[in-house]
Design a protein around this motif. Structure first.
Motif, PDB file in Angstrom:
ATOM      1  N   ARG A  58      -0.777   4.583   4.789  1.00  0.00           N
ATOM      2  CA  ARG A  58      -2.120   5.150   4.988  1.00  0.00           C
ATOM      3  C   ARG A  58      -2.191   6.634   4.637  1.00  0.00           C
ATOM      4  N   ASP A  59      -1.113   7.355   4.917  1.00  0.00           N
ATOM      5  CA  ASP A  59      -1.121   8.799   4.649  1.00  0.00           C
ATOM      6  C   ASP A  59      -1.263   9.119   3.172  1.00  0.00           C
ATOM      7  N   ASP A  60      -0.985   8.145   2.287  1.00  0.00           N
ATOM      8  CA  ASP A  60      -1.127   8.361   0.845  1.00  0.00           C
ATOM      9  C   ASP A  60      -2.557   8.139   0.343  1.00  0.00           C
ATOM     10  N   VAL A  61      -3.451   7.764   1.224  1.00  0.00           N
ATOM     11  CA  VAL A  61      -4.846   7.539   0.853  1.00  0.00           C
ATOM     12  C   VAL A  61      -5.610   8.850   1.037  1.00  0.00           C
ATOM     13  N   PRO A  62      -6.393   9.257   0.022  1.00  0.00           N
ATOM     14  CA  PRO A  62      -7.151  10.514   0.140  1.00  0.00           C
ATOM     15  C   PRO A  62      -8.092  10.515   1.346  1.00  0.00           C
ATOM     16  N   ALA A  63      -8.312  11.693   1.891  1.00  0.00           N
ATOM     17  CA  ALA A  63      -9.144  11.844   3.087  1.00  0.00           C
ATOM     18  C   ALA A  63     -10.547  11.280   2.886  1.00  0.00           C
ATOM     19  N   SER A  64     -11.124  11.455   1.683  1.00  0.00           N
ATOM     20  CA  SER A  64     -12.492  10.964   1.472  1.00  0.00           C
ATOM     21  C   SER A  64     -12.555   9.441   1.619  1.00  0.00           C
ATOM     22  N   VAL A  65     -11.522   8.740   1.186  1.00  0.00           N
ATOM     23  CA  VAL A  65     -11.487   7.277   1.309  1.00  0.00           C
ATOM     24  C   VAL A  65     -11.171   6.889   2.756  1.00  0.00           C
ATOM     25  N   GLN A  66     -10.289   7.643   3.396  1.00  0.00           N
ATOM     26  CA  GLN A  66      -9.956   7.355   4.793  1.00  0.00           C
ATOM     27  C   GLN A  66     -11.151   7.546   5.717  1.00  0.00           C
ATOM     28  N   ALA A  67     -12.161   8.287   5.284  1.00  0.00           N
ATOM     29  CA  ALA A  67     -13.355   8.502   6.105  1.00  0.00           C
ATOM     30  C   ALA A  67     -14.284   7.282   6.092  1.00  0.00           C
ATOM     31  N   SER A  68     -13.990   6.285   5.272  1.00  0.00           N
ATOM     32  CA  SER A  68     -14.838   5.090   5.185  1.00  0.00           C
ATOM     33  C   SER A  68     -14.822   4.307   6.486  1.00  0.00           C
ATOM     34  N   ILE A  69     -15.856   3.524   6.680  1.00  0.00           N
ATOM     35  CA  ILE A  69     -15.955   2.682   7.865  1.00  0.00           C
ATOM     36  C   ILE A  69     -14.795   1.700   7.936  1.00  0.00           C
ATOM     37  N   GLU A  70     -14.332   1.208   6.788  1.00  0.00           N
ATOM     38  CA  GLU A  70     -13.214   0.263   6.759  1.00  0.00           C
ATOM     39  C   GLU A  70     -11.968   0.891   7.386  1.00  0.00           C
ATOM     40  N   PHE A  71     -11.679   2.143   6.987  1.00  0.00           N
ATOM     41  CA  PHE A  71     -10.489   2.813   7.525  1.00  0.00           C
ATOM     42  C   PHE A  71     -10.709   3.255   8.965  1.00  0.00           C
ATOM     43  N   GLN A  72     -11.932   3.658   9.289  1.00  0.00           N
ATOM     44  CA  GLN A  72     -12.192   4.208  10.612  1.00  0.00           C
ATOM     45  C   GLN A  72     -12.273   3.149  11.700  1.00  0.00           C
ATOM     46  N   SER A  73     -12.890   1.995  11.393  1.00  0.00           N
ATOM     47  CA  SER A  73     -13.079   1.043  12.484  1.00  0.00           C
ATOM     48  C   SER A  73     -13.093  -0.420  12.083  1.00  0.00           C
ATOM     49  N   ALA A  74     -13.465  -0.755  10.858  1.00  0.00           N
ATOM     50  CA  ALA A  74     -13.662  -2.157  10.515  1.00  0.00           C
ATOM     51  C   ALA A  74     -12.354  -2.929  10.385  1.00  0.00           C
ATOM     52  N   CYS A  75     -11.324  -2.288   9.842  1.00  0.00           N
ATOM     53  CA  CYS A  75     -10.038  -2.966   9.657  1.00  0.00           C
ATOM     54  C   CYS A  75      -9.031  -2.474  10.683  1.00  0.00           C
ATOM     55  N   PRO A  76      -8.200  -3.357  11.203  1.00  0.00           N
ATOM     56  CA  PRO A  76      -7.211  -2.936  12.199  1.00  0.00           C
ATOM     57  C   PRO A  76      -6.135  -2.038  11.588  1.00  0.00           C
ATOM     58  N   ALA A  77      -5.504  -1.277  12.442  1.00  0.00           N
ATOM     59  CA  ALA A  77      -4.432  -0.375  11.996  1.00  0.00           C
ATOM     60  C   ALA A  77      -3.277  -1.156  11.373  1.00  0.00           C
ATOM     61  N   SER A  78      -3.164  -2.435  11.687  1.00  0.00           N
ATOM     62  CA  SER A  78      -2.079  -3.256  11.140  1.00  0.00           C
ATOM     63  C   SER A  78      -2.353  -3.718   9.702  1.00  0.00           C
ATOM     64  N   ALA A  79      -3.551  -3.455   9.170  1.00  0.00           N
ATOM     65  CA  ALA A  79      -3.886  -3.895   7.810  1.00  0.00           C
ATOM     66  C   ALA A  79      -2.963  -3.253   6.785  1.00  0.00           C
ATOM     67  N   VAL A  80      -2.627  -4.005   5.752  1.00  0.00           N
ATOM     68  CA  VAL A  80      -1.812  -3.504   4.653  1.00  0.00           C
ATOM     69  C   VAL A  80      -2.718  -2.653   3.756  1.00  0.00           C
ATOM     70  N   VAL A  81      -2.223  -1.464   3.379  1.00  0.00           N
ATOM     71  CA  VAL A  81      -2.963  -0.564   2.503  1.00  0.00           C
ATOM     72  C   VAL A  81      -2.358  -0.675   1.103  1.00  0.00           C
ATOM     73  N   MET A  82      -3.222  -0.777   0.093  1.00  0.00           N
ATOM     74  CA  MET A  82      -2.741  -0.921  -1.280  1.00  0.00           C
ATOM     75  C   MET A  82      -3.502   0.010  -2.210  1.00  0.00           C
ATOM     76  N   ARG A  83      -2.862   0.308  -3.365  1.00  0.00           N
ATOM     77  CA  ARG A  83      -3.438   1.242  -4.333  1.00  0.00           C
ATOM     78  C   ARG A  83      -3.243   0.702  -5.740  1.00  0.00           C
ATOM     79  N   LYS A  84      -4.212   1.013  -6.603  1.00  0.00           N
ATOM     80  CA  LYS A  84      -4.115   0.660  -8.022  1.00  0.00           C
ATOM     81  C   LYS A  84      -4.704   1.795  -8.849  1.00  0.00           C
ATOM     82  N   ARG A  85      -3.994   2.154  -9.914  1.00  0.00           N
ATOM     83  CA  ARG A  85      -4.514   3.137 -10.865  1.00  0.00           C
ATOM     84  C   ARG A  85      -5.464   2.413 -11.812  1.00  0.00           C
ATOM     85  N   LEU A  86      -6.662   2.953 -11.965  1.00  0.00           N
ATOM     86  CA  LEU A  86      -7.658   2.351 -12.863  1.00  0.00           C
ATOM     87  C   LEU A  86      -7.518   3.019 -14.217  1.00  0.00           C
ATOM     88  N   GLU A  87      -7.327   2.218 -15.260  1.00  0.00           N
ATOM     89  CA  GLU A  87      -7.103   2.787 -16.590  1.00  0.00           C
ATOM     90  C   GLU A  87      -8.187   2.393 -17.550  1.00  0.00           C
TER      91      GLU A  87
END
Length: 151
Positions: A122-151
Motif C-alpha cells: 500500500r505504501d507504494d500507492v501515490p497519496a492521491s490514489v490512496q485518498a479514494s473511497i476504495e482505499f479509505q473505506s470500501a475495501c478491507p485492509a487485507s485486500a491485495v494491492v496491485m499496479r500496472k504501468r500503462l503504455e
C-alpha cells in the motif's frame, strides 16, 4: 448498422441508466458500491442485447488511476469478458494521459497478473490514489494491492 449476431456482447461507455444494473451485479458479487455513481463517465459496460452483463470503471487521480468495479455476470464468465472490460477501462485512463494504474482485490489476485498487474504494498500507492473511497473505506485492509504501468 448491421444487426448484432445472436448472443454477442458489446462493450461500450456506461450511461446513467446503466448504473442500477451495474449496482445489482456488484451486490451479487459482493463488491464495493461506494462511490460508483461518481464514476459513470469513466465506466464501461458489457451488454448482451439491452442487458448489462459486466462492468469496469477507472477513477482518475493526479498520480494514477484506480481500476475498480470489474464485474461479470456469472452466467457469462469464462468468455474473456473480464479481460475485455478491464482493458477498455484502462484505455480510458491511458487516453487521458495516466501512466500508472492501481487496484485493490480480495477475490481476483490470480486474474489481474494476466493483465500485467503486479502485487505491491500500500505504501507504494501515490497519496492521491490512496485518498479514494476504495482505499479509505470500501475495501478491507487485507485486500491485495496491485499496479500496472500503462503504455
Amino acid at each position: 448498422m448491421l444487426p448484432e449476431p445472436e448472443g454477442s456482447m458489446v462493450i461500450q461507455s456506461a450511461e446513467a441508466h446503466d448504473v442500477p444494473a451495474v449496482r445489482r451485479l456488484l451486490e451479487t458479487q459482493r463488491l464495493p458500491l461506494d462511490g460508483i455513481d461518481e464514476h459513470v463517465s469513466t465506466m464501461v459496460v458489457a451488454k448482451k442485447g439491452s442487458e448489462v452483463v459486466g462492468a469496469a470503471a477507472v477513477e482518475l487521480y493526479a498520480d494514477g488511476a484506480l481500476l475498480r468495479s470489474v464485474v461479470v455476470d456469472p452466467l457469462v464468465q469464462g468468455q474473456g469478458l473480464g479481460r475485455r472490460l478491464s482493458e477498455a477501462a484502462l484505455n480510458i485512463a491511458k487516453d487521458r494521459g495516466t501512466q500508472m494504474a492501481f487496484l485493490l482485490t480480495t477475490t481476483a489476485e490470480q486474474f489481474f497478473p494476466r493483465l500485467g498487474f503486479e502485487p505491491i504494498v500500500r505504501d507504494d500507492v501515490p497519496a492521491s490514489v490512496q485518498a479514494s473511497i476504495e482505499f479509505q473505506s470500501a475495501c478491507p485492509a487485507s485486500a491485495v494491492v496491485m499496479r500496472k504501468r500503462l503504455e
